[in-house]
Scaffold this active site. Structure first.
Site, PDB file in Angstrom:
ATOM      1  N   ASP A   1       0.802  -1.220   0.000  1.00 31.24           N
ATOM      2  CA  ASP A   1       0.000   0.000   0.000  1.00 31.24           C
ATOM      3  C   ASP A   1       0.839   1.277   0.000  1.00 31.24           C
ATOM      4  O   ASP A   1       0.289   2.377   0.073  1.00 31.24           O
ATOM      5  CB  ASP A   1      -0.993   0.024   1.177  1.00 31.24           C
TER       6      ASP A   1
ATOM      7  N   LYS B   1     -20.944  35.404  15.458  1.00 36.60           N
ATOM      8  CA  LYS B   1     -20.969  33.939  15.394  1.00 36.60           C
ATOM      9  C   LYS B   1     -20.211  33.325  16.547  1.00 36.60           C
ATOM     10  O   LYS B   1     -19.163  33.809  16.953  1.00 36.60           O
ATOM     11  CB  LYS B   1     -20.354  33.444  14.072  1.00 36.60           C
TER      12      LYS B   1
ATOM     13  N   ARG C   1     -18.746  29.450  17.354  1.00 35.84           N
ATOM     14  CA  ARG C   1     -18.595  28.074  16.893  1.00 35.84           C
ATOM     15  C   ARG C   1     -18.544  27.129  18.089  1.00 35.84           C
ATOM     16  O   ARG C   1     -17.649  27.220  18.923  1.00 35.84           O
ATOM     17  CB  ARG C   1     -17.338  27.918  16.043  1.00 35.84           C
TER      18      ARG C   1
END
Length: 313
Positions: A39, A194, A196
């Protein structure tokens, strides 16, 4: 084709890279990206780059870690192949959001990635609309920082009546960006208070500025999950906005964004192609503008040693 110039693309946004090459009248140089059986990524440069000026296009979109590794390995391969100069063209630099230590014991990952790019072999970086201007200072190599504001502003000027339009910043942090957008259109601006709560949960308060009876344009650097956009739409509707539109440089549209925006009471959303948009994300209300001409002009100016800043004068 200018034989001293080469443009490569990793896997995140080959369409944009192809458009950039079309603008410059040249072909996209071949790059083989594959995997070993364990991988691990393997990158092979399939063009002669010795003493060439090389540009590699790669946005940091999902899967972000894989796309970053692709770019780092490609930069190292180009350095090993004796490229004269290597420029990492990163239309969307997602880790710019990790620009400060706002919690205990966390990484300022925007700076870490910048260090990794220089270590891998990037001699300079070309990017667009970083989440915060101070991220520019994280790099130890020269950075050319483009903006999509003129492109998006031109779209609104051509397609909308500006007489009752107001540009809206979703928080105080975005006020400077929205100020530049509103100045270009010659319209007033408003700011929303705003808070958060988490990456996907946003609470908003009152609007600072006049939006009642006006056509509001929410302007952001990016739209990711759509949480901030939806909260802003609700706030503007409660404040009496006549219609609501949105503009953003980066249409990331990850997680629940498309489901949220499909039925959202918003007339139009304008983004650019810094982030590849698959068919299932192409809603009728979303318009994607190309920034290929801007990146092509910047690449040409970097290659010839001209001013990139003059593009915006």
């Amino acid at each position: 084709m200018n034989d001293a110039l080469r443009i490569f693309a990793c896997n995140s946004n080959r369409a944009l890279a192809g458009e950039i090459c079309e603008q410059l009248g040249m072909r996209l140089s071949p790059l083989d990206i594959s995997r070993f059986s364990n991988d691990n990524l393997r990158v092979q440069v399939l063009d002669n780059v010795r003493e060439r000026d090389v540009f590699v296009v790669q946005s940091f979109t999902e899967p972000v870690s894989e796309h970053i590794m692709e770019l780092l390995i490609t930069l190292d391969a180009l350095r090993s192949a004796s490229a004269r100069r290597v420029t990492a063209v990163i239309p969307y630099y997602s880790y710019a959001r990790s620009d400060k230590k706002d919690a205990p014991r966390i990484s300022i990952t925007g700076r870490l990635i910048a260090d990794m790019l220089a270590t891998a072999g990037a001699n300079r970086v070309l990017t667009m609309d970083l989440h915060a201007d101070q991220v520019h200072g994280f790099f130890s190599v020269p950075v050319d920082h483009l903006t999509a504001i003129p492109t998006i502003a031109a779209h609104f000027r051509q397609n909308h009546d500006l007489s009752r339009m107001v540009a809206v910043a979703t928080d105080a942090g975005g006020a400077k960006r929205v100020g530049r957008f509103s100045e270009r259109l010659g319209i007033p601006m408003a700011i929303i208070d705003k808070r958060r709560v988490s990456d996907t949960d946003v609470k908003q308060g009152r609007v600072v500025g006049e939006v009642a009876g006006r056509d509001a344009v929410i302007f952001e650097d990016e739209i990711s999950t759509g949480g901030t956009l939806l909260a802003t739409i609700d706030t503007l509707r409660a404040a009496g906005a006549r219609s609501i539109h949105a503009g953003a440089a980066h249409g990331v549209l990850c997680g629940p964004a498309i489901d949220r925006l499909r039925d959202a009471p918003i007339e139009s959303i304008v983004v650019t192609d810094t982030v590849h948009m698959p068919p299932h994300k192409r809603l009728d209300k979303i318009t994607q503008l190309t920034v290929a001409p801007l990146f092509a002009a910047a690449i040409e100016r970097i290659h010839t040693g001209e001013s990139v800043g003059a593009l915006f004068e």
